[in-house]
Design a protein around this motif. Sequence first.
Motif, PDB file in Angstrom:
ATOM      1  N   ALA A 167       5.271  -2.471  -7.681  1.00  0.00           N
ATOM      2  CA  ALA A 167       4.015  -3.213  -7.854  1.00  0.00           C
ATOM      3  C   ALA A 167       4.073  -4.566  -7.147  1.00  0.00           C
ATOM      4  CB  ALA A 167       3.748  -3.422  -9.329  1.00  0.00           C
ATOM      5  N   ALA A 168       2.913  -5.057  -6.704  1.00  0.00           N
ATOM      6  CA  ALA A 168       2.826  -6.328  -5.983  1.00  0.00           C
ATOM      7  C   ALA A 168       3.304  -7.491  -6.846  1.00  0.00           C
ATOM      8  CB  ALA A 168       1.396  -6.575  -5.525  1.00  0.00           C
ATOM      9  N   HIS A 169       3.022  -7.459  -8.134  1.00  0.00           N
ATOM     10  CA  HIS A 169       3.433  -8.577  -8.986  1.00  0.00           C
ATOM     11  C   HIS A 169       4.948  -8.623  -9.189  1.00  0.00           C
ATOM     12  CE1 HIS A 169       3.047  -5.374 -12.031  1.00  0.00           C
ATOM     13  NE2 HIS A 169       3.992  -6.030 -12.678  1.00  0.00           N
ATOM     14  N   THR A 170       5.641  -7.555  -8.827  1.00  0.00           N
ATOM     15  CA  THR A 170       7.102  -7.538  -8.913  1.00  0.00           C
ATOM     16  C   THR A 170       7.731  -8.141  -7.660  1.00  0.00           C
ATOM     17  OG1 THR A 170       6.978  -5.533 -10.248  1.00  0.00           O
ATOM     18  CG2 THR A 170       9.108  -6.051  -9.274  1.00  0.00           C
ATOM     19  N   THR A 171       7.205  -7.789  -6.492  1.00  0.00           N
ATOM     20  CA  THR A 171       7.798  -8.266  -5.237  1.00  0.00           C
ATOM     21  C   THR A 171       7.340  -9.666  -4.844  1.00  0.00           C
ATOM     22  OG1 THR A 171       6.060  -7.161  -3.991  1.00  0.00           O
ATOM     23  CG2 THR A 171       8.125  -5.955  -4.297  1.00  0.00           C
ATOM     24  N   MET A 172       6.130 -10.037  -5.224  1.00  0.00           N
ATOM     25  CA  MET A 172       5.590 -11.360  -4.897  1.00  0.00           C
ATOM     26  C   MET A 172       4.941 -11.980  -6.130  1.00  0.00           C
ATOM     27  SD  MET A 172       3.912 -10.813  -1.175  1.00  0.00           S
ATOM     28  CE  MET A 172       4.964 -10.712   0.246  1.00  0.00           C
ATOM     29  N   PRO A 173       5.743 -12.310  -7.140  1.00  0.00           N
ATOM     30  CA  PRO A 173       5.165 -12.775  -8.405  1.00  0.00           C
ATOM     31  C   PRO A 173       4.398 -14.088  -8.282  1.00  0.00           C
ATOM     32  CG  PRO A 173       7.540 -13.076  -8.416  1.00  0.00           C
ATOM     33  CD  PRO A 173       7.202 -12.307  -7.182  1.00  0.00           C
ATOM     34  N   GLY A 174       4.860 -15.022  -7.460  1.00  0.00           N
ATOM     35  CA  GLY A 174       4.169 -16.305  -7.324  1.00  0.00           C
ATOM     36  C   GLY A 174       2.790 -16.155  -6.719  1.00  0.00           C
ATOM     37  N   VAL A 175       2.702 -15.388  -5.653  1.00  0.00           N
ATOM     38  CA  VAL A 175       1.424 -15.158  -4.980  1.00  0.00           C
ATOM     39  C   VAL A 175       0.466 -14.433  -5.914  1.00  0.00           C
ATOM     40  CG1 VAL A 175       0.310 -13.958  -3.053  1.00  0.00           C
ATOM     41  CG2 VAL A 175       2.506 -15.081  -2.713  1.00  0.00           C
ATOM     42  N   HIS A 176       0.973 -13.443  -6.589  1.00  0.00           N
ATOM     43  CA  HIS A 176       0.154 -12.662  -7.512  1.00  0.00           C
ATOM     44  C   HIS A 176      -0.360 -13.544  -8.654  1.00  0.00           C
ATOM     45  CE1 HIS A 176      -0.903  -9.321 -10.225  1.00  0.00           C
ATOM     46  NE2 HIS A 176      -1.033  -8.642  -9.103  1.00  0.00           N
ATOM     47  N   ARG A 177       0.492 -14.420  -9.173  1.00  0.00           N
ATOM     48  CA  ARG A 177       0.111 -15.306 -10.274  1.00  0.00           C
ATOM     49  C   ARG A 177      -0.973 -16.286  -9.848  1.00  0.00           C
ATOM     50  NH1 ARG A 177       4.831 -17.171 -11.402  1.00  0.00           N
ATOM     51  NH2 ARG A 177       5.273 -15.511 -12.872  1.00  0.00           N
ATOM     52  N   VAL A 178      -0.809 -16.901  -8.671  1.00  0.00           N
ATOM     53  CA  VAL A 178      -1.794 -17.871  -8.190  1.00  0.00           C
ATOM     54  C   VAL A 178      -3.144 -17.190  -7.958  1.00  0.00           C
ATOM     55  CG1 VAL A 178      -2.411 -19.365  -6.245  1.00  0.00           C
ATOM     56  CG2 VAL A 178      -0.126 -19.476  -7.215  1.00  0.00           C
ATOM     57  N   ALA A 179      -3.137 -16.019  -7.338  1.00  0.00           N
ATOM     58  CA  ALA A 179      -4.385 -15.297  -7.085  1.00  0.00           C
ATOM     59  C   ALA A 179      -5.058 -14.903  -8.396  1.00  0.00           C
ATOM     60  CB  ALA A 179      -4.118 -14.057  -6.230  1.00  0.00           C
ATOM     61  N   SER A 180      -4.274 -14.466  -9.367  1.00  0.00           N
ATOM     62  CA  SER A 180      -4.815 -14.080 -10.662  1.00  0.00           C
ATOM     63  C   SER A 180      -5.425 -15.275 -11.391  1.00  0.00           C
ATOM     64  CB  SER A 180      -3.702 -13.451 -11.504  1.00  0.00           C
ATOM     65  OG  SER A 180      -4.169 -13.141 -12.784  1.00  0.00           O
ATOM     66  N   LEU A 181      -4.724 -16.403 -11.370  1.00  0.00           N
ATOM     67  CA  LEU A 181      -5.239 -17.613 -12.017  1.00  0.00           C
ATOM     68  C   LEU A 181      -6.497 -18.123 -11.319  1.00  0.00           C
ATOM     69  CD1 LEU A 181      -1.913 -19.526 -12.748  1.00  0.00           C
ATOM     70  CD2 LEU A 181      -3.449 -18.488 -14.421  1.00  0.00           C
ATOM     71  N   LEU A 182      -6.534 -18.010  -9.990  1.00  0.00           N
ATOM     72  CA  LEU A 182      -7.716 -18.420  -9.237  1.00  0.00           C
ATOM     73  C   LEU A 182      -8.929 -17.599  -9.645  1.00  0.00           C
ATOM     74  CD1 LEU A 182      -9.168 -19.997  -6.987  1.00  0.00           C
ATOM     75  CD2 LEU A 182      -8.314 -18.279  -5.376  1.00  0.00           C
ATOM     76  N   LYS A 183      -8.762 -16.285  -9.719  1.00  0.00           N
ATOM     77  CA  LYS A 183      -9.872 -15.416 -10.128  1.00  0.00           C
ATOM     78  C   LYS A 183     -10.346 -15.762 -11.527  1.00  0.00           C
ATOM     79  CE  LYS A 183      -8.254 -11.467  -7.475  1.00  0.00           C
ATOM     80  NZ  LYS A 183      -7.689 -10.116  -7.589  1.00  0.00           N
ATOM     81  N   LEU A 206       0.835  -1.193   0.000  1.00  0.00           N
ATOM     82  CA  LEU A 206       0.000   0.000   0.000  1.00  0.00           C
ATOM     83  C   LEU A 206       0.880   1.257   0.000  1.00  0.00           C
ATOM     84  CD1 LEU A 206      -2.921   0.997   0.113  1.00  0.00           C
ATOM     85  CD2 LEU A 206      -2.718   1.044   2.589  1.00  0.00           C
ATOM     86  N   GLY A 207       0.766   2.053  -1.026  1.00  0.00           N
ATOM     87  CA  GLY A 207       1.545   3.274  -1.137  1.00  0.00           C
ATOM     88  C   GLY A 207       2.963   3.071  -1.636  1.00  0.00           C
ATOM     89  N   SER A 208       3.313   1.847  -1.994  1.00  0.00           N
ATOM     90  CA  SER A 208       4.663   1.548  -2.461  1.00  0.00           C
ATOM     91  C   SER A 208       4.805   1.872  -3.950  1.00  0.00           C
ATOM     92  CB  SER A 208       4.975   0.067  -2.233  1.00  0.00           C
ATOM     93  OG  SER A 208       6.212  -0.261  -2.805  1.00  0.00           O
ATOM     94  N   ASP A 209       6.012   2.225  -4.354  1.00  0.00           N
ATOM     95  CA  ASP A 209       6.277   2.480  -5.768  1.00  0.00           C
ATOM     96  C   ASP A 209       6.468   1.182  -6.548  1.00  0.00           C
ATOM     97  OD1 ASP A 209       6.181   5.180  -5.267  1.00  0.00           O
ATOM     98  OD2 ASP A 209       8.353   5.363  -4.985  1.00  0.00           O
TER      99      ASP A 209
END
Length: 112
Positions: free
Chosen positions: A36-52, A31-34
């Motif tokens: 992006a979430a998909h850069t710092t936590m790509p695995g988590v972001h990918r799994v959540a995106s695929l789930l949706k 939150l408020g970071s320069d």
Amino acid sequence: MKSESVIYSDGSPIYNCVNENGFAHHKTVHLGSDIAAHTTMPGVHRVASLLKRWILGAYQGAIQEKQLEYYLDEYAFRFNRRKSNSRGLLFYRLLEQAVITTPITYNEIKSR
């Protein structure tokens, strides 16, 4: 988990108990970071995106909160076997289990 494990999470306060249980905790507040979430936590972001995407595609977004655990179990099953070379054997084992398992009614499934 071993106590030497490092838990990586976002900045949610729900993970504050991790340190209390003897694990190292590395927080990444998005939150408020320069960055992006998909850069710092790509695995988590990918799994959540695929789930949706899977929920919207397979169930047209019409899932029941009461049965969310079952949907997530199915997703985890499919995700963990997405690159399996023995899908035919997996299908055979599934049929084998279907034959030896006692059937349950729709009402029993619905009431769980």
